[in-house]
Design a protein around this motif. Structure first.
Motif, PDB file in Angstrom:
ATOM      1  N   THR A   1       0.815  -1.216   0.000  1.00  0.00           N
ATOM      2  CA  THR A   1       0.000   0.000   0.000  1.00  0.00           C
ATOM      3  C   THR A   1       0.850   1.268   0.000  1.00  0.00           C
ATOM      4  O   THR A   1       0.323   2.366   0.107  1.00  0.00           O
ATOM      5  N   ARG A   2       2.150   1.109  -0.059  1.00  0.00           N
ATOM      6  CA  ARG A   2       3.113   2.220  -0.070  1.00  0.00           C
ATOM      7  C   ARG A   2       3.028   3.084   1.186  1.00  0.00           C
ATOM      8  O   ARG A   2       3.242   4.290   1.148  1.00  0.00           O
ATOM      9  N   PHE A   3       2.706   2.462   2.318  1.00  0.00           N
ATOM     10  CA  PHE A   3       2.904   3.155   3.588  1.00  0.00           C
ATOM     11  C   PHE A   3       4.401   3.319   3.827  1.00  0.00           C
ATOM     12  O   PHE A   3       4.845   4.243   4.491  1.00  0.00           O
ATOM     13  N   TYR A   4       5.156   2.369   3.287  1.00  0.00           N
ATOM     14  CA  TYR A   4       6.611   2.446   3.250  1.00  0.00           C
ATOM     15  C   TYR A   4       7.053   2.097   1.833  1.00  0.00           C
ATOM     16  O   TYR A   4       6.335   1.391   1.114  1.00  0.00           O
ATOM     17  N   ASP A   5       8.226   2.564   1.447  1.00  0.00           N
ATOM     18  CA  ASP A   5       8.800   2.203   0.148  1.00  0.00           C
ATOM     19  C   ASP A   5       9.905   1.183   0.341  1.00  0.00           C
ATOM     20  O   ASP A   5      10.650   1.216   1.336  1.00  0.00           O
ATOM     21  N   VAL A   6      10.006   0.267  -0.623  1.00  0.00           N
ATOM     22  CA  VAL A   6      11.038  -0.776  -0.542  1.00  0.00           C
ATOM     23  C   VAL A   6      12.419  -0.139  -0.559  1.00  0.00           C
ATOM     24  O   VAL A   6      12.625   0.936  -1.133  1.00  0.00           O
ATOM     25  N   GLN A   7      13.372  -0.811   0.068  1.00  0.00           N
ATOM     26  CA  GLN A   7      14.756  -0.331   0.071  1.00  0.00           C
ATOM     27  C   GLN A   7      15.571  -0.988  -1.031  1.00  0.00           C
ATOM     28  O   GLN A   7      16.495  -0.388  -1.573  1.00  0.00           O
ATOM     29  N   GLU A   8      15.209  -2.220  -1.343  1.00  0.00           N
ATOM     30  CA  GLU A   8      15.839  -2.929  -2.460  1.00  0.00           C
ATOM     31  C   GLU A   8      14.754  -3.664  -3.222  1.00  0.00           C
ATOM     32  O   GLU A   8      13.759  -4.093  -2.655  1.00  0.00           O
ATOM     33  N   GLY A   9      14.960  -3.795  -4.522  1.00  0.00           N
ATOM     34  CA  GLY A   9      13.981  -4.481  -5.349  1.00  0.00           C
ATOM     35  C   GLY A   9      12.832  -3.564  -5.747  1.00  0.00           C
ATOM     36  O   GLY A   9      12.944  -2.329  -5.679  1.00  0.00           O
ATOM     37  N   ALA A  10      11.719  -4.154  -6.134  1.00  0.00           N
ATOM     38  CA  ALA A  10      10.571  -3.366  -6.596  1.00  0.00           C
ATOM     39  C   ALA A  10       9.304  -4.195  -6.457  1.00  0.00           C
ATOM     40  O   ALA A  10       9.333  -5.433  -6.476  1.00  0.00           O
ATOM     41  N   ILE A  11       8.180  -3.492  -6.307  1.00  0.00           N
ATOM     42  CA  ILE A  11       6.856  -4.117  -6.316  1.00  0.00           C
ATOM     43  C   ILE A  11       6.103  -3.542  -7.503  1.00  0.00           C
ATOM     44  O   ILE A  11       6.007  -2.319  -7.668  1.00  0.00           O
ATOM     45  N   LEU A  12       5.588  -4.422  -8.334  1.00  0.00           N
ATOM     46  CA  LEU A  12       4.896  -4.007  -9.553  1.00  0.00           C
ATOM     47  C   LEU A  12       3.403  -4.288  -9.432  1.00  0.00           C
ATOM     48  O   LEU A  12       2.993  -5.327  -8.886  1.00  0.00           O
ATOM     49  N   LEU A  13       2.604  -3.364  -9.921  1.00  0.00           N
ATOM     50  CA  LEU A  13       1.153  -3.533 -10.015  1.00  0.00           C
ATOM     51  C   LEU A  13       0.781  -3.427 -11.476  1.00  0.00           C
ATOM     52  O   LEU A  13       1.019  -2.387 -12.113  1.00  0.00           O
ATOM     53  N   ASP A  14       0.252  -4.506 -12.028  1.00  0.00           N
ATOM     54  CA  ASP A  14      -0.035  -4.578 -13.465  1.00  0.00           C
ATOM     55  C   ASP A  14       1.204  -4.239 -14.295  1.00  0.00           C
ATOM     56  O   ASP A  14       1.126  -3.543 -15.321  1.00  0.00           O
ATOM     57  N   GLY A  15       2.360  -4.712 -13.825  1.00  0.00           N
ATOM     58  CA  GLY A  15       3.597  -4.539 -14.567  1.00  0.00           C
ATOM     59  C   GLY A  15       4.278  -3.199 -14.405  1.00  0.00           C
ATOM     60  O   GLY A  15       5.322  -2.953 -15.017  1.00  0.00           O
ATOM     61  N   CYS A  16       3.734  -2.322 -13.564  1.00  0.00           N
ATOM     62  CA  CYS A  16       4.308  -0.978 -13.373  1.00  0.00           C
ATOM     63  C   CYS A  16       4.716  -0.810 -11.908  1.00  0.00           C
ATOM     64  O   CYS A  16       3.956  -1.191 -10.999  1.00  0.00           O
TER      65      CYS A  16
END
Length: 597
Positions: A405-420
């Protein structure tokens, strides 16, 4: 003493000698506060001018009284001077009324802006800010600290300006009338200053002890009231009363010592003022015998000497409160200096129409960089998948959702929603793509109808009722006295835990979000209510990408994918049947809960 220098009502209830909370950087904070209120200070110039006029009465009235005494002493009529004096007092009343009138408007506009700016900025702050601070302390900044600034601006600012003009004017007139008598008056002011400083140092420790004990006393009252059922259940009423009496007695003793110590100040000040009055009377009488002063001038100077010392004492008290207000302003500015949630990236895309396909690409995250909570999480979740996340406490389940939910942002890597990448979406639009049901139900002091439609305005009652039926809440809502118009109090304390949870599920249903998140939605309810919530969960997650965090494994058997998180990693994953066949940790947990282990 002249009525113009009487102690204002706002000061009568304040205890002298109470230590101020000192600011770290008074000058810098005042500059920041001045900049913060820019555009909301209209009328401050008029208040400054009125303060100068208000001090004029204190400066002119003793002079006119002296002239009147000389006229009467000479056997001449003094009606004109007495009329002028009456007009001066009437004008002084009008000036002070206008001063307070303008200050009320200016002060409240400035405080309105400060309070609004602070609250608006707090709403923009990231979740990490609130996770690392006590909520009660933040509420204190929004209420107590702002109120301290409000009192300082509304009550003390006009007094401070008036006293400043008055001291300057009286000193100039006294010096013009008699430098010798002025030195005697200054000596009295010096004694009062030294006395105030000595008493304040002595009482400072006592008042701090008093506040510390008062804090313990208030804490005990809060604990007793909030836990009254437990106190009665264990028969601890007498013990609680005995402990309260002990703390109350300690508070009474320290407060008595503090009040007695601070009570020395005013009598000693009166003694100094009276002795000064006597010395000035004797010295001025001798000067009158030598023909250097008239009877009227003696009268004027005695009145001036009375008025000259009083503002210094009041300014010292004002400054004490002023320091506390500036310290509160520092605490407010500290919040305003905090960075808000990240701005949307240039060209950020809307989340409208997302299907709900989620991908974790080697995600690592920790609330502290040196202590990762999630380690190298990689996962592909097609749209419409019902995902359950289980694992021991502290394994990282809720952290997974906070990142999604992006309450926090990842420090490494990525989270994609529908490829974005999530960071490429508009944050507000992204959050609306999630329907959230948390373990701790968040209900507000308004109607059930407005609680269900929270975040969506002008939703027809029919849609709200449909969402409530889908969540299994419609039946108990209709049994309430006013149905959907029943007003909830204290976060819905009049409802059971299960009923409150069903309302939050109805809220999520009405949101029509493509992705549903249910975090421990059944952890605090009985087994019957759990079945109602489970049916509601199945209904609202149908056809949507869903993340269900649960300790009760019976509620997630129908999930398309079950993730077992341990030590920040995915230890096992699969359907319920696959994981049971694996005979691993999930299977042991399930059998233990079902009483089969």
């Amino acid at each position: 003493m002249d009525k113009n220098m009487a102690t204002p009502p706002s000061q009568l209830g304040r205890v002298r000698g109470v230590p101020a909370v000192k600011p770290k950087d008074m000058k810098g904070t005042l500059v920041r506060l001045w900049q913060l209120t820019r555009g909301h200070r209209k009328g401050l110039g008029w208040i400054l001018a009125l303060s100068g006029l208000a001090s004029g009465s204190a400066v002119l009235s003793p002079y006119l009284i002296g002239r009147a005494v000389n006229r009467i002493d000479a056997g001449e009529p003094g009606l004109a001077l007495l009329a002028a004096l009456a007009a001066l007092y009437l004008g002084d009343w009008l000036i002070r009324f206008l001063q307070q009138f303008f200050m009320a408007g200016v002060g409240q506009r400035m405080i309105y802006h400060i309070r609004t700016s602070l609250f608006a900025h707090m709403e923009k702050l990231p979740l990490s800010f609130f996770d690392t601070r006590q909520h009660g302390e933040l509420m204190s900044r929004l209420t107590n600290d702002v109120d301290n600034i409000s009192v300082t601006i509304s009550d003390f600012l006009t007094q401070l300006m008036t006293y400043g003009f008055t001291i300057t004017g009286i000193f100039c007139v006294m010096l013009w009338m008699s430098p010798l008598l002025t030195c005697i008056a200054l000596f009295a002011v010096l004694l009062i200053f030294l006395l105030t400083r000595a008493v304040t140092r002595r009482t400072k420790v006592l008042f701090r002890q008093q506040q510390a004990i008062l804090g313990r006393l208030n804490g005990q009252v809060e604990e007793s009231v909030s836990g009254i059922s437990m106190v009665k259940a264990f028969g601890q009423e007498r013990e609680m009363v005995a402990k309260f009496v002990e703390n109350n007695d300690a508070f009474c003793q320290v407060a008595t010592k503090a009040q007695i110590a601070s009570g020395y100040l005013m009598p000693m000040m009166n003694v100094i003022n009276n002795l000064t009055y006597v010395l000035i009377a004797i010295a001025s009488g001798l000067m009158a015998l030598e023909g250097k002063l008239t009877v009227g001038e003696i009268s004027s100077f005695l009145l001036y000497s009375r008025q000259f010392s009083r503002p210094f004492v009041e300014i010292a008290n004002i400054y004490n409160n002023f320091q506390t207000a500036v310290a509160g302003a520092e605490r407010i500015l500290e919040i305003l200096d905090q960075d808000g949630e990240p701005e949307d990236a240039a060209g950020a895309r809307s989340a409208d129409g997302v299907r709900g396909a989620v991908s974790f690409r080697d995600v690592t995250f920790g609330y502290r960089p040196d202590q990762p909570v999630l380690r190298h999480i990689s996962l592909e979740i097609p749209a419409g998948t019902r995902v359950a996340v289980v694992g021991p406490t502290g394994s990282g389940k809720t952290t997974l959702i906070n990142l999604l939910t992006r309450f926090y942002d990842v420090q490494e890597g990525a989270i994609l929603l529908d490829g974005c990448d999530l960071r490429q979406y508009q944050l507000g639009e992204l959050r609306r793509a999630f329907g959230v049901v948390l373990q701790d139900t968040a209900l507000f002091g308004t109607t059930i109808r407005e609680n269900i439609s929270y975040g969506r305005r002008d939703v027809p009652l029919e849609q709200i009722q449909e969402a409530a039926r889908a969540a299994g809440a419609d039946a108990f809502i209709r049994r309430l006295p006013q149905g959907y118009d029943t007003v909830l109090h204290q976060g819905g304390a009049e409802l059971s835990q299960g009923e409150r949870q069903l309302l939050t599920i109805a809220r999520a249903v009405l949101n029509h979000a493509p992705i549903m998140i249910l975090d421990e939605a059944t952890s605090s309810v009985d087994t019957v209510t759990e079945q109602h919530i489970r049916r509601a969960m199945l209904a609202i997650t149908q056809g949507r990408t869903s993340f269900i965090i649960a300790h009760r494994l019976s509620t997630i058997r129908d999930s398309d994918l079950i993730l077992l998180i341990r030590d920040g990693r995915i230890a096992e994953q699969g359907t319920h049947g696959q994981l049971m066949a694996l005979e691993g940790e999930y299977a042991r947990m399930y059998r233990t809960q079902m009483g089969q282990g």
